[in-house]
Design a protein around this motif. Structure first.
Motif, mmCIF file in Angstrom:
data_model
loop_
_atom_site.group_PDB
_atom_site.id
_atom_site.type_symbol
_atom_site.label_atom_id
_atom_site.label_comp_id
_atom_site.label_asym_id
_atom_site.label_seq_id
_atom_site.Cartn_x
_atom_site.Cartn_y
_atom_site.Cartn_z
ATOM 1 N N GLY A 25 22.725 43.693 21.743
ATOM 2 C CA GLY A 25 23.952 43.650 22.524
ATOM 3 C C GLY A 25 24.073 42.309 23.223
ATOM 4 O O GLY A 25 23.821 41.265 22.632
ATOM 5 N N PRO A 26 24.406 42.329 24.506
ATOM 6 C CA PRO A 26 24.593 41.063 25.222
ATOM 7 C C PRO A 26 23.294 40.472 25.772
ATOM 8 O O PRO A 26 23.328 39.435 26.419
ATOM 9 C CB PRO A 26 25.516 41.460 26.373
ATOM 10 N N TYR A 27 22.163 41.100 25.527
ATOM 11 C CA TYR A 27 20.901 40.659 26.125
ATOM 12 C C TYR A 27 19.914 40.124 25.097
ATOM 13 O O TYR A 27 19.883 40.579 23.962
ATOM 14 C CB TYR A 27 20.230 41.814 26.887
ATOM 15 N N VAL A 28 19.086 39.188 25.555
ATOM 16 C CA VAL A 28 17.984 38.664 24.759
ATOM 17 C C VAL A 28 16.726 39.402 25.196
ATOM 18 O O VAL A 28 16.492 39.570 26.397
ATOM 19 C CB VAL A 28 17.820 37.141 24.986
ATOM 20 N N GLN A 29 15.940 39.856 24.239
ATOM 21 C CA GLN A 29 14.700 40.559 24.556
ATOM 22 C C GLN A 29 13.553 39.563 24.577
ATOM 23 O O GLN A 29 13.354 38.801 23.624
ATOM 24 C CB GLN A 29 14.420 41.654 23.537
ATOM 25 N N LEU A 30 12.788 39.592 25.671
ATOM 26 C CA LEU A 30 11.669 38.682 25.860
ATOM 27 C C LEU A 30 10.381 39.479 26.014
ATOM 28 O O LEU A 30 10.381 40.570 26.590
ATOM 29 C CB LEU A 30 11.883 37.833 27.114
ATOM 30 N N ARG A 31 9.281 38.916 25.519
ATOM 31 C CA ARG A 31 7.964 39.538 25.688
ATOM 32 C C ARG A 31 7.067 38.524 26.391
ATOM 33 O O ARG A 31 7.044 37.342 26.047
ATOM 34 C CB ARG A 31 7.367 39.895 24.334
ATOM 35 N N PRO A 32 6.269 38.983 27.370
ATOM 36 C CA PRO A 32 5.384 38.051 28.074
ATOM 37 C C PRO A 32 4.283 37.517 27.158
ATOM 38 O O PRO A 32 3.888 38.197 26.202
ATOM 39 C CB PRO A 32 4.790 38.901 29.200
ATOM 40 N N PRO A 33 3.784 36.314 27.440
ATOM 41 C CA PRO A 33 2.690 35.757 26.640
ATOM 42 C C PRO A 33 1.477 36.678 26.672
ATOM 43 O O PRO A 33 1.144 37.241 27.703
ATOM 44 C CB PRO A 33 2.364 34.434 27.324
ATOM 45 N N GLY A 34 0.857 36.857 25.544
ATOM 46 C CA GLY A 34 -0.317 37.711 25.475
ATOM 47 C C GLY A 34 0.031 39.171 25.286
ATOM 48 O O GLY A 34 -0.838 40.020 25.232
ATOM 49 N N GLY A 35 1.323 39.495 25.183
ATOM 50 C CA GLY A 35 1.747 40.865 24.958
ATOM 51 C C GLY A 35 2.180 41.543 26.231
ATOM 52 O O GLY A 35 2.071 41.000 27.321
ATOM 53 N N GLY A 36 2.679 42.725 26.069
ATOM 54 C CA GLY A 36 3.161 43.480 27.211
ATOM 55 C C GLY A 36 4.547 44.008 26.961
ATOM 56 O O GLY A 36 5.093 43.891 25.865
ATOM 57 N N ARG A 37 5.112 44.584 27.973
ATOM 58 C CA ARG A 37 6.416 45.219 27.870
ATOM 59 C C ARG A 37 7.528 44.180 27.832
ATOM 60 O O ARG A 37 7.580 43.263 28.655
ATOM 61 C CB ARG A 37 6.599 46.156 29.053
ATOM 62 N N GLU A 38 8.436 44.348 26.885
ATOM 63 C CA GLU A 38 9.578 43.448 26.777
ATOM 64 C C GLU A 38 10.574 43.715 27.903
ATOM 65 O O GLU A 38 10.616 44.810 28.454
ATOM 66 C CB GLU A 38 10.277 43.652 25.431
ATOM 67 N N TRP A 39 11.353 42.706 28.207
ATOM 68 C CA TRP A 39 12.433 42.883 29.171
ATOM 69 C C TRP A 39 13.687 42.193 28.645
ATOM 70 O O TRP A 39 13.619 41.362 27.745
ATOM 71 C CB TRP A 39 12.041 42.379 30.559
#
Length: 69
Positions: A25-39
């Motif tokens: 949709g209107p958002y870009v999904q990002l994941r923290p370095p080393g893994g983890g929950r996307e935001w």
């Protein structure tokens, strides 16, 4: 700024560094370095990561991978 999967960017709202995983949709999904929950982040709030930040993120990912079986 063009959003490219795999590129490291900074979420300008809070300064977090993330790897672009895609766009929903209107958002870009990002994941923290080393893994983890996307935001999710609005594209207008993104800025390119500085070279030192990108290097730090890549090292975090390599460290995480070295701990996996």
């Amino acid at each position: 700024m063009s959003v490219v999967c795999g590129r490291y960017v900074v979420d300008g709202r809070d300064g977090r560094i993330g790897k672009v995983m895609g766009q929903v949709g209107p958002y870009v999904q990002l994941r923290p370095p080393g893994g983890g929950r996307e935001w999710d982040c609005p594209p207008g709030a993104l800025r390119p990561a500085e070279p030192r930040d990108e290097l730090r993120a890549k090292v975090a990912e390599l460290n995480r991978m070295s701990r996996l079986p």
